[in-house]
Motif scaffolding. Sequence first.
Motif, PDB file in Angstrom:
ATOM      1  N   GLY A  72       0.809  -1.214   0.000  1.00 60.90           N
ATOM      2  CA  GLY A  72       0.000   0.000   0.000  1.00 60.90           C
ATOM      3  C   GLY A  72       0.841   1.262   0.000  1.00 60.90           C
ATOM      4  N   ASP A  73       1.895   1.273   0.843  1.00 63.55           N
ATOM      5  CA  ASP A  73       2.766   2.458   0.876  1.00 63.55           C
ATOM      6  C   ASP A  73       3.492   2.639  -0.456  1.00 63.55           C
ATOM      7  OD1 ASP A  73       2.084   3.259   3.414  1.00 63.55           O
ATOM      8  OD2 ASP A  73       3.716   2.178   4.394  1.00 63.55           O
ATOM      9  N   TRP A  74       3.903   1.529  -1.079  1.00 62.09           N
ATOM     10  CA  TRP A  74       4.553   1.632  -2.380  1.00 62.09           C
ATOM     11  C   TRP A  74       3.592   2.202  -3.426  1.00 62.09           C
ATOM     12  CZ3 TRP A  74       3.406  -0.628  -7.112  1.00 62.09           C
ATOM     13  CH2 TRP A  74       4.357  -0.416  -8.120  1.00 62.09           C
ATOM     14  N   LEU A  75       2.352   1.747  -3.399  1.00 61.37           N
ATOM     15  CA  LEU A  75       1.365   2.267  -4.350  1.00 61.37           C
ATOM     16  C   LEU A  75       1.193   3.776  -4.176  1.00 61.37           C
ATOM     17  CD1 LEU A  75      -1.295  -0.569  -4.128  1.00 61.37           C
ATOM     18  CD2 LEU A  75      -0.037   0.092  -6.190  1.00 61.37           C
ATOM     19  N   ARG A  76       1.122   4.222  -2.938  1.00 62.74           N
ATOM     20  CA  ARG A  76       1.001   5.675  -2.719  1.00 62.74           C
ATOM     21  C   ARG A  76       2.273   6.387  -3.142  1.00 62.74           C
ATOM     22  NH1 ARG A  76      -2.442   3.596   1.378  1.00 62.74           N
ATOM     23  NH2 ARG A  76      -0.657   2.927   2.639  1.00 62.74           N
ATOM     24  N   GLU A  77       3.422   5.752  -2.933  1.00 64.09           N
ATOM     25  CA  GLU A  77       4.702   6.361  -3.309  1.00 64.09           C
ATOM     26  C   GLU A  77       4.780   6.613  -4.802  1.00 64.09           C
ATOM     27  OE1 GLU A  77       8.744   4.142  -3.441  1.00 64.09           O
ATOM     28  OE2 GLU A  77       8.637   5.017  -1.424  1.00 64.09           O
ATOM     29  N   VAL A  78       4.208   5.703  -5.607  1.00 66.35           N
ATOM     30  CA  VAL A  78       4.266   5.869  -7.061  1.00 66.35           C
ATOM     31  C   VAL A  78       3.050   6.604  -7.596  1.00 66.35           C
ATOM     32  CG1 VAL A  78       5.749   3.859  -7.357  1.00 66.35           C
ATOM     33  CG2 VAL A  78       3.250   3.581  -7.542  1.00 66.35           C
ATOM     34  N   GLY A  79       2.213   7.138  -6.704  1.00 66.59           N
ATOM     35  CA  GLY A  79       1.119   8.003  -7.131  1.00 66.59           C
ATOM     36  C   GLY A  79      -0.166   7.314  -7.507  1.00 66.59           C
ATOM     37  N   ALA A  80      -0.400   6.097  -7.016  1.00 66.66           N
ATOM     38  CA  ALA A  80      -1.642   5.389  -7.337  1.00 66.66           C
ATOM     39  C   ALA A  80      -2.852   6.175  -6.840  1.00 66.66           C
ATOM     40  CB  ALA A  80      -1.635   4.000  -6.700  1.00 66.66           C
ATOM     41  N   SER A  81      -3.883   6.201  -7.645  1.00 67.55           N
ATOM     42  CA  SER A  81      -5.115   6.899  -7.273  1.00 67.55           C
ATOM     43  C   SER A  81      -5.879   6.096  -6.224  1.00 67.55           C
ATOM     44  CB  SER A  81      -6.003   7.086  -8.507  1.00 67.55           C
ATOM     45  OG  SER A  81      -6.489   5.825  -8.950  1.00 67.55           O
ATOM     46  N   PRO A  82      -6.820   6.725  -5.506  1.00 72.44           N
ATOM     47  CA  PRO A  82      -7.623   5.980  -4.525  1.00 72.44           C
ATOM     48  C   PRO A  82      -8.352   4.790  -5.142  1.00 72.44           C
ATOM     49  CG  PRO A  82      -7.888   8.333  -4.182  1.00 72.44           C
ATOM     50  CD  PRO A  82      -7.104   8.181  -5.455  1.00 72.44           C
ATOM     51  N   GLY A  83      -8.822   4.925  -6.374  1.00 68.91           N
ATOM     52  CA  GLY A  83      -9.499   3.812  -7.031  1.00 68.91           C
ATOM     53  C   GLY A  83      -8.567   2.637  -7.281  1.00 68.91           C
ATOM     54  N   VAL A  84      -7.326   2.915  -7.640  1.00 63.31           N
ATOM     55  CA  VAL A  84      -6.352   1.847  -7.867  1.00 63.31           C
ATOM     56  C   VAL A  84      -5.992   1.165  -6.548  1.00 63.31           C
ATOM     57  CG1 VAL A  84      -3.980   1.360  -8.583  1.00 63.31           C
ATOM     58  CG2 VAL A  84      -5.451   2.801  -9.997  1.00 63.31           C
ATOM     59  N   LEU A  85      -5.842   1.941  -5.489  1.00 68.86           N
ATOM     60  CA  LEU A  85      -5.594   1.359  -4.174  1.00 68.86           C
ATOM     61  C   LEU A  85      -6.721   0.399  -3.796  1.00 68.86           C
ATOM     62  CD1 LEU A  85      -4.281   4.519  -2.323  1.00 68.86           C
ATOM     63  CD2 LEU A  85      -3.063   2.347  -2.428  1.00 68.86           C
ATOM     64  N   ARG A  86      -7.931   0.801  -4.090  1.00 72.69           N
ATOM     65  CA  ARG A  86      -9.081  -0.056  -3.767  1.00 72.69           C
ATOM     66  C   ARG A  86      -9.074  -1.321  -4.618  1.00 72.69           C
ATOM     67  NH1 ARG A  86     -15.357   2.063  -3.610  1.00 72.69           N
ATOM     68  NH2 ARG A  86     -15.616   1.447  -1.425  1.00 72.69           N
ATOM     69  N   LEU A  87      -8.732  -1.199  -5.887  1.00 66.54           N
ATOM     70  CA  LEU A  87      -8.665  -2.370  -6.764  1.00 66.54           C
ATOM     71  C   LEU A  87      -7.613  -3.354  -6.272  1.00 66.54           C
ATOM     72  CD1 LEU A  87      -8.985  -0.793 -10.340  1.00 66.54           C
ATOM     73  CD2 LEU A  87     -10.545  -2.473  -9.320  1.00 66.54           C
ATOM     74  N   TRP A  88      -6.440  -2.869  -5.914  1.00 67.89           N
ATOM     75  CA  TRP A  88      -5.380  -3.755  -5.418  1.00 67.89           C
ATOM     76  C   TRP A  88      -5.788  -4.397  -4.095  1.00 67.89           C
ATOM     77  CZ3 TRP A  88       0.241  -4.273  -6.426  1.00 67.89           C
ATOM     78  CH2 TRP A  88       0.569  -3.948  -7.754  1.00 67.89           C
ATOM     79  N   GLU A  89      -6.438  -3.648  -3.219  1.00 64.99           N
ATOM     80  CA  GLU A  89      -6.884  -4.217  -1.958  1.00 64.99           C
ATOM     81  C   GLU A  89      -7.894  -5.343  -2.202  1.00 64.99           C
ATOM     82  OE1 GLU A  89      -7.203  -4.173   2.454  1.00 64.99           O
ATOM     83  OE2 GLU A  89      -5.699  -4.026   0.879  1.00 64.99           O
ATOM     84  N   LEU A  90      -8.796  -5.149  -3.139  1.00 69.76           N
ATOM     85  CA  LEU A  90      -9.764  -6.184  -3.474  1.00 69.76           C
ATOM     86  C   LEU A  90      -9.071  -7.460  -3.959  1.00 69.76           C
ATOM     87  CD1 LEU A  90     -12.599  -4.166  -5.261  1.00 69.76           C
ATOM     88  CD2 LEU A  90     -12.859  -5.553  -3.187  1.00 69.76           C
ATOM     89  N   VAL A  91      -8.055  -7.293  -4.795  1.00 70.00           N
ATOM     90  CA  VAL A  91      -7.321  -8.456  -5.297  1.00 70.00           C
ATOM     91  C   VAL A  91      -6.742  -9.255  -4.146  1.00 70.00           C
ATOM     92  CG1 VAL A  91      -5.255  -9.189  -6.552  1.00 70.00           C
ATOM     93  CG2 VAL A  91      -6.807  -7.512  -7.573  1.00 70.00           C
ATOM     94  N   HIS A  92      -6.137  -8.578  -3.178  1.00 69.80           N
ATOM     95  CA  HIS A  92      -5.447  -9.303  -2.104  1.00 69.80           C
ATOM     96  C   HIS A  92      -6.404  -9.807  -1.032  1.00 69.80           C
ATOM     97  CE1 HIS A  92      -1.409  -9.045  -3.627  1.00 69.80           C
ATOM     98  NE2 HIS A  92      -1.778  -7.891  -4.143  1.00 69.80           N
TER      99      HIS A  92
ATOM    100  N   ILE B  25      -3.005  -5.156   1.427  1.00 68.80           N
ATOM    101  CA  ILE B  25      -1.834  -4.478   0.855  1.00 68.80           C
ATOM    102  C   ILE B  25      -1.128  -3.620   1.904  1.00 68.80           C
ATOM    103  CG2 ILE B  25      -2.689  -4.485  -1.515  1.00 68.80           C
ATOM    104  CD1 ILE B  25      -3.532  -1.548  -1.108  1.00 68.80           C
ATOM    105  N   GLU B  26      -1.826  -3.266   2.974  1.00 68.62           N
ATOM    106  CA  GLU B  26      -1.207  -2.463   4.036  1.00 68.62           C
ATOM    107  C   GLU B  26      -0.355  -3.313   4.962  1.00 68.62           C
ATOM    108  OE1 GLU B  26      -1.404   0.525   3.482  1.00 68.62           O
ATOM    109  OE2 GLU B  26      -3.246   0.737   2.307  1.00 68.62           O
ATOM    110  N   ARG B  27      -0.449  -4.618   4.842  1.00 70.37           N
ATOM    111  CA  ARG B  27       0.295  -5.525   5.721  1.00 70.37           C
ATOM    112  C   ARG B  27       1.032  -6.576   4.905  1.00 70.37           C
ATOM    113  NH1 ARG B  27      -4.045  -3.691   8.200  1.00 70.37           N
ATOM    114  NH2 ARG B  27      -5.489  -5.052   7.069  1.00 70.37           N
ATOM    115  N   GLN B  28       1.574  -6.166   3.770  1.00 71.59           N
ATOM    116  CA  GLN B  28       2.286  -7.088   2.895  1.00 71.59           C
ATOM    117  C   GLN B  28       3.557  -6.426   2.370  1.00 71.59           C
ATOM    118  OE1 GLN B  28       1.256  -9.742  -1.074  1.00 71.59           O
ATOM    119  NE2 GLN B  28      -0.378  -9.007   0.225  1.00 71.59           N
ATOM    120  N   SER B  29       4.662  -7.127   2.500  1.00 73.84           N
ATOM    121  CA  SER B  29       5.950  -6.605   2.060  1.00 73.84           C
ATOM    122  C   SER B  29       5.966  -6.400   0.547  1.00 73.84           C
ATOM    123  CB  SER B  29       7.058  -7.585   2.458  1.00 73.84           C
ATOM    124  OG  SER B  29       8.229  -7.393   1.685  1.00 73.84           O
TER     125      SER B  29
END
Length: 446
Positions: free
Chosen positions: A148-168, A176-180
């Motif tokens: 999650g922190d990496w996604l924010r570091e590279v500028g992921a939008s809130p919608g993309v963060l939500r999509l990645w969270e759904l996948v995991h 994604i907030e608790r994964q290396s």
Amino acid sequence: MSRADVVVAGAGLAGLAAARDLEAGGAQVTVLEARPRVGGRVEQVELADGRLVQLGGEVVGNAHTSYLGLVAELGLTLTASYVAEPGEITRQVPGSVDVGEWPSWCTPADRTSYEEVEAALDKVVSTIDPEHPWSCPDLGRLDRLSVGDWLREVGASPGVLRLWELVHLGLADGSIERQSMFAYARKTVVGGTTGSYDVEQWENLRVAEGSATVALTMADALRDVRLSTPVRSIRIGTTGSVVTTSAGEEIGADAVVIAVPSGPARDIDIQGVSDERLASLRRQRHAWAAKFVAAYDEPFWQARGQNALSESQGVLGSTWPQQHGVLSALVPPERYAAFAATDPDTRTREALAQVAALYGPEATTPLQTWTRLWGTDPWTQGYVTSWRPGDVEAVGPLHGTHEPPFYVCGSDQWVAGYMEGAVRTGRGAAAAALAGTGEGNSWTSG
């Protein structure tokens, strides 16, 4: 005291694969399994109509070469998994159930951000050598960084963060907030894929006869598999080792293969192995997850244009069609406590209510349902491998290594996990033990 050339602790896919190759190499092998069945995290039941329902691991991908090779050797059949199912994916978040490639809450800006994130991920993956992942120059930082922190570091939008969270949530390997981030990228490159997790690469195949049939077929050909026999202690020595069961029986051996998940391995008293190796083994982590399965006469979801693949923020993090009319689902770690904390009838009712919200009221009247609480099963203590930020460096480069005559294997001993990890490391442990027979042992064939 009875004796064997090699004692294998655990009759899951890893232990059975190791025992099979060891016996083929001429060793006398005794396999000790705590459960009253073989298979570990693969298990199946048969419906009255003959359909075999999988209650544990099911699917593999093209890059899972060790598993695919074993299936061929056993004379079993590979077929397309749920990825070939007609229809579209469904995503469920509070207040929204969307069918189609992109959910309604994804904006054009989110789609652009998604592509930018994929490009950034490609750059990270390119820095990791699959044969030597510890050579990555940014390993320490990426390991301490959450996905999650990496996604924010590279500028992921809130919608993309939500999509990645759904996948995991769907994969049940942790938020994604608790994964290396390093563990995620390493899994991608070692698994032979590129980009973010793609089910058409990782999960496109299944064994037509059932994944548990792989374990059953191997076990049937072995000389000595003892069920309901937990291991209490392992004492490793240079002139011989001793494995003691929970009933107090002692079995002497030249070598020992431990093929149980990291949680149960912590419960075994192991002596004669270096502190560094044991610390690495015991530091590993599994994600607590449950599997829920419902069987129906027909795949009713197809009439709605859905393929029964879903990602959700509900108690069920994902669903997918296991086979004709059989629906699988996973409860991710973030929902496990709420799911496991109530009675079985309530769990089933709530799970079916969520399936009905996804696919329609037919979901509430299955032929039969099954639940496996893999996270709190004492012989599993988890379902899939989990790497929280900092875990990769904490476990260290001894991960998956042997200290002869002590050998390790299991899905969690390969960095990408899965049934491939079990078979790959099981066969690897057998090969290492057979290669070590030059040190005074005489049990190799030929």
